[in-house]
Design a protein around this motif. Sequence first.
Motif, short mmCIF file in Angstrom:
data_model
loop_
_atom_site.label_atom_id
_atom_site.label_comp_id
_atom_site.label_asym_id
_atom_site.label_seq_id
_atom_site.Cartn_x
_atom_site.Cartn_y
_atom_site.Cartn_z
N LEU A 116 0.84 -1.19 0.00
CA LEU A 116 0.00 0.00 0.00
C LEU A 116 0.88 1.24 0.00
O LEU A 116 1.62 1.49 0.96
N LEU A 117 0.81 2.02 -1.07
CA LEU A 117 1.58 3.25 -1.19
C LEU A 117 0.69 4.42 -0.79
O LEU A 117 -0.34 4.68 -1.43
N SER A 118 1.08 5.12 0.26
CA SER A 118 0.23 6.16 0.84
C SER A 118 0.92 7.53 0.76
O SER A 118 2.14 7.61 0.90
N PRO A 119 0.14 8.60 0.55
CA PRO A 119 0.75 9.93 0.44
C PRO A 119 1.18 10.53 1.76
O PRO A 119 1.96 11.48 1.77
N SER A 120 0.69 10.03 2.88
CA SER A 120 1.03 10.68 4.15
C SER A 120 0.63 9.80 5.31
O SER A 120 -0.14 8.85 5.16
N ARG A 121 1.15 10.14 6.46
CA ARG A 121 0.66 9.60 7.73
C ARG A 121 0.86 10.69 8.77
O ARG A 121 1.92 11.27 8.88
N GLY A 122 -0.21 11.01 9.50
CA GLY A 122 -0.11 12.02 10.53
C GLY A 122 -0.56 13.41 10.11
O GLY A 122 -0.56 14.32 10.92
N LEU A 123 -0.96 13.57 8.84
CA LEU A 123 -1.42 14.89 8.40
C LEU A 123 -2.90 15.12 8.66
O LEU A 123 -3.38 16.24 8.59
N GLY A 124 -3.62 14.04 8.95
CA GLY A 124 -5.05 14.17 9.20
C GLY A 124 -5.84 14.31 7.91
O GLY A 124 -5.30 14.27 6.82
N GLY A 125 -7.16 14.45 8.05
CA GLY A 125 -8.01 14.63 6.88
C GLY A 125 -8.64 13.34 6.41
O GLY A 125 -8.28 12.24 6.82
N GLY A 126 -9.62 13.49 5.49
CA GLY A 126 -10.41 12.36 5.03
C GLY A 126 -9.61 11.32 4.27
O GLY A 126 -9.88 10.12 4.38
N ILE A 127 -8.64 11.76 3.45
CA ILE A 127 -7.87 10.79 2.67
C ILE A 127 -7.10 9.85 3.60
O ILE A 127 -7.07 8.64 3.40
N PRO A 177 3.52 -13.16 -5.10
CA PRO A 177 2.79 -12.14 -5.85
C PRO A 177 2.24 -11.05 -4.94
O PRO A 177 1.65 -11.34 -3.90
N THR A 178 2.44 -9.81 -5.35
CA THR A 178 2.07 -8.66 -4.52
C THR A 178 1.26 -7.66 -5.33
O THR A 178 1.71 -7.21 -6.39
N ARG A 179 0.08 -7.35 -4.84
CA ARG A 179 -0.76 -6.34 -5.47
C ARG A 179 -0.36 -4.96 -4.98
O ARG A 179 -0.20 -4.74 -3.76
N LEU A 180 -0.19 -4.02 -5.89
CA LEU A 180 0.10 -2.64 -5.51
C LEU A 180 -1.22 -1.89 -5.36
O LEU A 180 -2.05 -1.89 -6.27
N VAL A 181 -1.41 -1.27 -4.22
CA VAL A 181 -2.56 -0.40 -4.01
C VAL A 181 -2.03 1.01 -3.83
O VAL A 181 -1.28 1.29 -2.88
N VAL A 182 -2.40 1.89 -4.74
CA VAL A 182 -1.85 3.25 -4.80
C VAL A 182 -2.89 4.20 -4.23
O VAL A 182 -3.97 4.37 -4.80
N ALA A 183 -2.58 4.83 -3.11
CA ALA A 183 -3.57 5.60 -2.37
C ALA A 183 -3.73 7.03 -2.85
O ALA A 183 -4.53 7.78 -2.29
N HIS A 184 -3.00 7.43 -3.88
CA HIS A 184 -3.18 8.76 -4.47
C HIS A 184 -2.57 8.77 -5.86
O HIS A 184 -1.52 8.15 -6.08
N ARG A 185 -3.21 9.47 -6.79
CA ARG A 185 -2.74 9.45 -8.17
C ARG A 185 -1.34 10.04 -8.32
O ARG A 185 -0.62 9.69 -9.27
N SER A 186 -0.92 10.88 -7.41
CA SER A 186 0.42 11.46 -7.50
C SER A 186 1.51 10.41 -7.34
O SER A 186 2.67 10.65 -7.70
N LEU A 187 1.16 9.24 -6.81
CA LEU A 187 2.12 8.16 -6.62
C LEU A 187 2.14 7.17 -7.78
O LEU A 187 2.87 6.18 -7.73
N LEU A 188 1.35 7.44 -8.81
CA LEU A 188 1.30 6.53 -9.96
C LEU A 188 2.65 6.34 -10.64
O LEU A 188 2.99 5.22 -11.02
N PRO A 189 3.48 7.39 -10.84
CA PRO A 189 4.78 7.15 -11.47
C PRO A 189 5.65 6.17 -10.68
O PRO A 189 6.30 5.30 -11.26
N VAL A 190 5.67 6.30 -9.36
CA VAL A 190 6.43 5.36 -8.54
C VAL A 190 5.84 3.96 -8.68
O VAL A 190 6.58 2.97 -8.85
N ALA A 191 4.52 3.86 -8.61
CA ALA A 191 3.87 2.55 -8.71
C ALA A 191 4.14 1.90 -10.06
O ALA A 191 4.32 0.67 -10.14
N ALA A 192 4.16 2.69 -11.13
CA ALA A 192 4.40 2.12 -12.46
C ALA A 192 5.79 1.51 -12.55
O ALA A 192 5.99 0.47 -13.19
#
Length: 355
Positions: free
Chosen positions: A13-24, A72-87
């Motif tokens: 699971l690729l996540s944009p943040s931890r500890g910033l709060g908010g709905g995402i 086998p590992t499924r990539l779950v990308v938690a924000h579109r800004s992380l798509l280049p890394v995920a690709a």
Amino acid sequence: MGGEPSVKDRVLLLSPSRGLGGGIERYVATVEWALAAEGVDCQRLDLMGHGARAHARLLAQGRTILRADSEPTRLVVAHRSLLPVAALLARESAACGMSALYYGSEMWGSRWRPRRELERRLMRGAGVRAVAISNFTAGALIGDCLATILPPALSREWLDTLAAAAAGRPDRGPGIRLVTTFRLAEWRTKGLPQLVEAVTAIGRPDVCLTICGSGNPPADLLRIVSEYSWCTLRPGLSDDDLARELAAADLFVLATQTRSGRGSVGEGFGLVLLEAQAAGTPVIAPAYGGSHEAYVEGVTGVAPADESAEALTRTLDDMLKDPERLVWMGRHATQWIRQAFAPEHYAQLAVRRLL
């Protein structure tokens, strides 16, 4: 990228943040909980910092994990800004497809054009599954790809905390308590100016407003709060304290504004609406966006006709005229959340939609 994975596979699971709060962040945490509840081995990597170096570190960490085990590992990308890394990670032999999560305003915003075009190409890639937070967001994606829908929900622990706060709510005293919550840096786009104007226009001395939120309050927010004796700011609350604030309120208000183009804003769903209802409090939801899927119109909440302060004033005034109606709606809100967003059902849904 390989074929479709089974639920026995690992998830990175690729996540944009931890500890910033908010709905995402709440959404990502619930997804993480749901996968664990269904027995999926989920490892989370958070983007630490900004810019190319932070993305390079995330890429290196992901490669280390994928190369350490050939399962086998499924990539779950938690924000579109992380798509280049995920690709780039998807080229690893252990990678087995990708699910990318999409929320709201980032879908119609005017990002730096080369970056946006790259993200759009990656969204259409083979083995990439688009997962939207609401029908509204899925509609925003339609020009780029088709998306399945995984709405937000509440983890069992968070839902139980909110329900306990609702059950322990003290008898309502005199006066009307309003509450709203959001990342404090976003107070303008979350509609606080319109909400303050609406409360002022109603002119009722028995109404007070509590503003909860994550992050350091900006100076202009502090200044606005200081101008109104009926306005209280409570930043950085613990989950237990936030649950109590939501449960103690007569009405929750989220007045998010919508704007497209550069600096776009909007509400793809509004997870905090679920939180308020789980705490037994009816809601006024944003006029536009995907929030109409987060409550039952006229039963657990309402929304103004548009995003103006005048429309919010009319809606707020109508709701506050009937305190018994608020109690009735709050009771139905708790029941509806338990039925529509039952944690055990959501965990199964998350696995089906993501894996």
